[in-house]
Scaffold this motif. Sequence first.
Motif, PDB file in Angstrom:
ATOM      1  N   THR A  23       0.828  -1.204   0.000  1.00  0.00           N
ATOM      2  CA  THR A  23       0.000   0.000   0.000  1.00  0.00           C
ATOM      3  C   THR A  23       0.864   1.255   0.000  1.00  0.00           C
ATOM      4  OG1 THR A  23      -1.794  -1.139   1.162  1.00  0.00           O
ATOM      5  CG2 THR A  23      -1.777   1.266   1.248  1.00  0.00           C
ATOM      6  N   SER A  26       2.626   1.628  -3.324  1.00  0.00           N
ATOM      7  CA  SER A  26       1.682   2.051  -4.366  1.00  0.00           C
ATOM      8  C   SER A  26       1.389   3.542  -4.277  1.00  0.00           C
ATOM      9  CB  SER A  26       0.387   1.252  -4.253  1.00  0.00           C
ATOM     10  OG  SER A  26       0.621  -0.124  -4.498  1.00  0.00           O
ATOM     11  N   LYS A  27       1.291   4.061  -3.059  1.00  0.00           N
ATOM     12  CA  LYS A  27       1.072   5.503  -2.884  1.00  0.00           C
ATOM     13  C   LYS A  27       2.257   6.292  -3.435  1.00  0.00           C
ATOM     14  CE  LYS A  27      -1.954   5.285   1.181  1.00  0.00           C
ATOM     15  NZ  LYS A  27      -2.086   5.606   2.627  1.00  0.00           N
ATOM     16  N   ARG A  31       2.196   8.927  -6.626  1.00  0.00           N
ATOM     17  CA  ARG A  31       2.682  10.311  -6.581  1.00  0.00           C
ATOM     18  C   ARG A  31       3.736  10.543  -7.660  1.00  0.00           C
ATOM     19  NH1 ARG A  31       3.201  15.110  -4.475  1.00  0.00           N
ATOM     20  NH2 ARG A  31       5.265  16.044  -4.211  1.00  0.00           N
ATOM     21  N   SER A  53       9.617   3.958   0.598  1.00  0.00           N
ATOM     22  CA  SER A  53       8.265   4.049   1.145  1.00  0.00           C
ATOM     23  C   SER A  53       7.732   2.665   1.489  1.00  0.00           C
ATOM     24  CB  SER A  53       7.343   4.746   0.140  1.00  0.00           C
ATOM     25  OG  SER A  53       6.147   5.157   0.751  1.00  0.00           O
ATOM     26  N   HIS A  59       4.023   6.489   3.666  1.00  0.00           N
ATOM     27  CA  HIS A  59       4.212   7.464   2.611  1.00  0.00           C
ATOM     28  C   HIS A  59       3.806   8.829   3.144  1.00  0.00           C
ATOM     29  CE1 HIS A  59       3.361   9.797  -1.076  1.00  0.00           C
ATOM     30  NE2 HIS A  59       4.460   9.170  -1.471  1.00  0.00           N
TER      31      HIS A  59
END
Length: 343
Positions: A23, A26-27, A31, A53, A59
Amino acid sequence: MVISSPLDIFRRQLADLPKIDVTAASKAAARDAVLTKPAGALGRLEEIAVWMSGWQGRHPPTIDRPQIAIFAGNHGVCDQGVSAFPQEVTAQMVANFNAGGAAINQLAKVFEATFSVTALDLDHPTEDFTRGPAMSEADCAAMVQTGWEKVGDDADILVVGEMGIGNTTVAAALAAALFGGNGADWAGPGTGVSQQGVEKKAAVIDAGLARHADILDDPVKILQHLGGREIAAMSGAILAARHKRIPVLLDGFVVCAAAAILYKANPSALDHCLAAHVSAEPGHRNLLQNLQKDALLSLGMRLGEGSGAALALGVVKGAIATHTGMASFADAGVSGEAPPPDH
């Protein structure tokens, strides 16, 4: 698990490893996709930000509390004449670290990293691995635990480094035991021995491999029989960082030999590690290929003491600064999607 050997705890820690936080990664990737640059234009900096991250599990990623941990040990195999320097130099360099006079001290200051050096029973070198196991199971396990305990819970990235006269011979022996080949395939000049000295190192490595042929299918036993105290401690520190979700920058040949123990025991054990640089020690490039790691830097360094990895802290800082500080297309009022690279 029933604990029948002091090293069984180490084996259990290797078998049960935290995975990347998908997760958070992926964030970071999302970005990166909207920052004001062509897609992929920052090259590996983009990958580093996502990697940081994911392994920090948050993140945005941070690099506010980098840690540098150095471990020092002496080696009985030096009795075979494999080094250009006497073992007294190990303790002398530890004193230099503590006085702030070494290269690594300057790099720690530049990148605002905490710094520690741990001397591991320097007055009592390990056993000569051509004659028997370098360490007992209890000693090896204790060194792994020492390395584990030196990793700070609040660190957001870790550099491990080493000091130990003779430890490039030990690292070469470990690499040969783990990945195959003979002493000539892995031995190098280390601190500056002649070609005749390199040949001597190769012969000593071959003697060690022959002496311990019956345990070469077990990476943990390889560490105990052919390794050194500082190498076991670095293996423990790198493993502790995984369990504490702290990304790691790997230094040169000796550090990567310590990391290779983990890799051979569990091929996913170094997913939280980046190879900071490729050193001038000939075996290092081969070792990185076996670890499936591409180095961030290639500067001809061969000092050890975590210096190449500490220098790479600047690259990671740059990756995070661009990732967190750049404007998005929407924020900057730039119309359209990110163009492809080189446009």
